[in-house]
Design a protein around this motif. Sequence first.
Motif, short mmCIF file in Angstrom:
data_model
loop_
_atom_site.label_atom_id
_atom_site.label_comp_id
_atom_site.label_asym_id
_atom_site.label_seq_id
_atom_site.Cartn_x
_atom_site.Cartn_y
_atom_site.Cartn_z
N ALA A 1 0.79 -1.20 0.26
CA ALA A 1 -0.10 0.17 -0.01
C ALA A 1 0.77 1.22 0.14
CB ALA A 1 -0.83 0.13 1.19
N LEU A 2 0.47 2.21 -1.02
CA LEU A 2 1.31 3.27 -0.89
C LEU A 2 0.66 4.61 -0.81
CD1 LEU A 2 2.64 2.61 -4.59
CD2 LEU A 2 3.81 2.18 -2.46
N MET B 1 -3.42 3.81 4.68
CA MET B 1 -3.25 2.32 5.30
C MET B 1 -4.36 1.97 6.06
SD MET B 1 -0.75 0.15 5.49
CE MET B 1 -0.01 -1.10 6.27
N LEU B 2 -4.93 2.85 6.81
CA LEU B 2 -5.97 2.29 7.60
C LEU B 2 -7.30 1.88 6.59
CD1 LEU B 2 -6.28 4.82 10.54
CD2 LEU B 2 -6.29 2.26 10.84
N GLU B 3 -7.57 2.66 5.60
CA GLU B 3 -8.38 2.37 4.48
C GLU B 3 -8.17 0.86 3.94
OE1 GLU B 3 -9.02 5.19 1.48
OE2 GLU B 3 -9.17 6.93 3.01
N SER B 4 -6.98 0.80 3.64
CA SER B 4 -6.46 -0.69 3.01
C SER B 4 -6.54 -1.71 4.15
CB SER B 4 -4.95 -0.68 2.69
OG SER B 4 -4.72 0.45 1.53
N MET B 5 -6.38 -1.47 5.30
CA MET B 5 -6.54 -2.76 6.50
C MET B 5 -7.86 -2.92 6.46
SD MET B 5 -3.84 -0.85 8.83
CE MET B 5 -4.02 -1.94 10.40
N PRO C 1 -0.94 -10.31 4.34
CA PRO C 1 -0.21 -9.26 4.98
C PRO C 1 -0.09 -8.07 4.02
CG PRO C 1 1.34 -11.02 4.02
CD PRO C 1 -0.03 -11.45 3.79
N ILE C 2 -0.21 -6.77 4.86
CA ILE C 2 -0.03 -5.59 4.03
C ILE C 2 1.34 -5.02 4.38
CG2 ILE C 2 -1.15 -3.15 3.95
CD1 ILE C 2 -3.80 -4.77 4.77
N TYR C 3 1.89 -4.61 3.32
CA TYR C 3 3.28 -3.78 3.67
C TYR C 3 3.22 -2.60 3.05
CZ TYR C 3 8.30 -2.96 3.01
OH TYR C 3 9.66 -2.53 3.13
N GLY C 4 3.05 -1.47 4.10
CA GLY C 4 2.77 0.01 3.58
C GLY C 4 4.44 0.61 3.26
N MET C 5 4.10 1.34 2.28
CA MET C 5 5.27 2.43 2.11
C MET C 5 4.90 3.67 1.96
SD MET C 5 8.11 0.59 -0.24
CE MET C 5 7.17 0.25 -1.91
#
Length: 255
Positions: free
Chosen positions: A40-41, A47-51, A60-64
Motif C-alpha cells: 500500500a502506497l 493504510m487504515l483504509e487498506s487494512m 499481509p499488508i506492507y505499507g510504504m
Amino acid sequence: MTSWKIHFTASDTENAQSAHKRLIHQYGQYSISQADVIVALGGDGFMLESMHRYMASGLPIYGMNKGTVGFLLNDYQEENLFERLQAGVITKLHPLKMAATDMHGRVTEALAINEVSLLRESRQTAKIEISIDGKVKVEELTCDGVLVATPAGSTAYNLSAHGPILPVNAGALALTPISAFRPRRWRGAILPREAQIKFRIIESKKRPVSAVADAVEVRDVATVTVQEEPNICIKLLFDEEHNLEMRILDEQFQY
C-alpha cells in the motif's frame, strides 16, 4: 521466497499514483486472489483504509510512505522490494467490534483498528455510564467523550487525550476519557483484551452523543458496546529494523 506476487494499491495523490505505476512496471501486478502480499502506497489514513478493505483477504499488508506521518508505514524505496518483503517482520492486530444502538433502536455494527470514540454532539457535556463485563464501574462520567483504543491506536487519538501507550503484545485495551469534568481525578483504565465495555448515554435526548469506529459514525446513540474481535486478524509487514512494536516503544520516550 525469491519473488513475491504483489498487489499494489495507492492513494489518489499524484505522488502515490506515480509511484504505483513505476512499481507495477518493475514488479508486476497480481489480483488479490493471486497475490502473496499487498503493498500500500500512501499515508497512515490510506493504510487504515487498506487494512479495512483487505482484512478479509488474510494477506499481509506492507505499507510504504507516500503521505505525511507514516507511523504505520515503511520508508519508501523502489529497490530490493522482494528482499525487504522476505526479511519483514509480521505484526498481528485484532480490531475492535462496535455495536451502537441509537435512540430509535437501530443497531449499527462496525470494526475499528485504532479506536472507538464517543463524542458529544452539542454544547451540552455528555453524561455516560460505563460498565465492564456487566458491572458498572463509572456511574456518571461528565465529559466531552470517551474512547477505547487498541495498542496500535494507542498512539493516535488516545495519546492526544492523555491516554496510555500500549505495547502491541500487551494484551490490553485503553479506556480513556476525553476532557472529563467529573469525576475529575479519573484518568481512565487499562483493560484486558477480553473485556466487554458498555456505554449507556444518560439524558441522551438533552445530551446527544455520537459513536465513531474509525470512519463509521453513528449519531444519537443510546448504548454502545465495544470488545476486541479475536476472529479477525490483520497482518502488517514491517522492515525488521523499525517494526511497529519498536515504533510504539519509541513513542513512550518522545518529549
